[in-house]
Write a protein that holds these residues in place. Structure first.
Motif, PDB file in Angstrom:
ATOM      1  N   CYS A  52       5.377 -52.317 -60.675  1.00 43.09           N
ATOM      2  CA  CYS A  52       6.499 -52.597 -59.369  1.00 43.09           C
ATOM      3  C   CYS A  52       7.936 -52.469 -59.925  1.00 43.09           C
ATOM      4  N   ARG A 112       9.482 -59.011 -51.704  1.00 42.17           N
ATOM      5  CA  ARG A 112      10.447 -60.105 -51.064  1.00 42.17           C
ATOM      6  C   ARG A 112       9.667 -60.265 -49.295  1.00 42.17           C
ATOM      7  N   THR A 171      11.307 -56.192 -56.936  1.00 44.60           N
ATOM      8  CA  THR A 171      11.394 -57.198 -56.606  1.00 44.60           C
ATOM      9  C   THR A 171      11.982 -56.985 -54.730  1.00 44.60           C
ATOM     10  N   ALA A 172      12.675 -56.482 -54.229  1.00 43.94           N
ATOM     11  CA  ALA A 172      13.407 -56.794 -52.754  1.00 43.94           C
ATOM     12  C   ALA A 172      12.359 -56.334 -52.274  1.00 43.94           C
ATOM     13  N   GLY A 173      11.502 -55.225 -52.670  1.00 42.86           N
ATOM     14  CA  GLY A 173      10.353 -54.904 -51.233  1.00 42.86           C
ATOM     15  C   GLY A 173       8.734 -56.317 -50.854  1.00 42.86           C
ATOM     16  N   GLY A 202       8.875 -47.107 -52.788  1.00 45.34           N
ATOM     17  CA  GLY A 202       9.545 -47.920 -52.776  1.00 45.34           C
ATOM     18  C   GLY A 202       9.685 -48.946 -51.575  1.00 45.34           C
ATOM     19  N   ARG A 203      10.976 -49.611 -51.903  1.00 45.60           N
ATOM     20  CA  ARG A 203      11.641 -50.667 -51.016  1.00 45.60           C
ATOM     21  C   ARG A 203      11.459 -50.288 -49.307  1.00 45.60           C
ATOM     22  N   GLU A 204      11.526 -48.886 -49.302  1.00 48.34           N
ATOM     23  CA  GLU A 204      11.847 -48.616 -47.575  1.00 48.34           C
ATOM     24  C   GLU A 204      10.288 -48.914 -46.890  1.00 48.34           C
ATOM     25  N   ILE A 238       8.423 -50.246 -55.823  1.00 54.39           N
ATOM     26  CA  ILE A 238       8.861 -51.195 -54.489  1.00 54.39           C
ATOM     27  C   ILE A 238       9.680 -52.242 -54.977  1.00 54.39           C
ATOM     28  N   ALA A 280       7.932 -50.762 -48.486  1.00 56.91           N
ATOM     29  CA  ALA A 280       7.592 -52.118 -48.315  1.00 56.91           C
ATOM     30  C   ALA A 280       7.936 -52.884 -46.652  1.00 56.91           C
ATOM     31  N   HIS A 281       9.386 -52.179 -46.485  1.00 54.29           N
ATOM     32  CA  HIS A 281      10.253 -52.604 -45.783  1.00 54.29           C
ATOM     33  C   HIS A 281       9.553 -52.402 -43.740  1.00 54.29           C
TER      34      HIS A 281
END
Length: 156
Positions: free
Chosen positions: A128, A109, A105-107, A76-78, A103, A80-81
């Motif tokens: 993704c 990016r 688009t936000a992840g 997820g985005r977390e 992840i 990826a962060h």
């Protein structure tokens, strides 16, 4: 995970082992601090964002080459962060498989905006949830020397 601290190159594969976040934590905590090259395959190990954070926080700071398989791990985005925050700044080569890891688009990016000054990059974002209309914007975040690479650095 008890590995000799003098190791400089390490290849470990756990693909499909259902290692989970706690297993990823054990691997991460055992990584030698002086590694220069690391290949880890956690594809389909269900390490999720928590395991990815453990791993990212324990990546050796002097690492030059990283190949990390996180396909199907639901990071997820977390996750990826965490990678974006903790990728070693000295990396020269990064091969990151985030396929089917949610992840979005936000992840993607976050990863690209915080990318170390790598010479080589391979980023797999297939499956993704990166929207087609966002793909060019993500490519535009690449450093100039990576934008024209053939084959392309980013796979959608």
């Amino acid at each position: 995970c008890n590995l000799p601290q003098e190791l400089r190159i390490l290849h470990l594969g756990f693909a499909g082992s259902l290692l989970g976040a706690e297993g990823a934590r054990a691997v991460a905590e055992g990584l030698p601090h002086e590694l220069l090259e690391l290949h880890l395959d956690f594809a389909w190990c269900n390490i999720q964002a928590e395991g990815t954070r453990f791993l990212a926080e324990h990546l050796p700071r002097e690492l030059r080459k990283l190949q990390l398989g996180l396909g199907g791990c639901d990071i997820g985005r977390e996750g990826a962060h965490a990678l974006a925050e903790w990728l070693p700044r000295e990396l020269q080569q990064l091969h990151l498989d985030c396929s089917r890891s949610r992840i979005a688009t936000a992840g993607a990016r976050m990863l690209l905006e915080n990318l170390p000054s790598v010479e080589q990059l391979s980023l797999d974002l297939r499956g993704c949830a990166v929207e087609p209309e966002d793909r060019q914007d993500l490519r535009d975040l690449l450093p100039e020397h990576l934008r024209a690479s053939n084959p392309p650095c980013i796979r959608f």
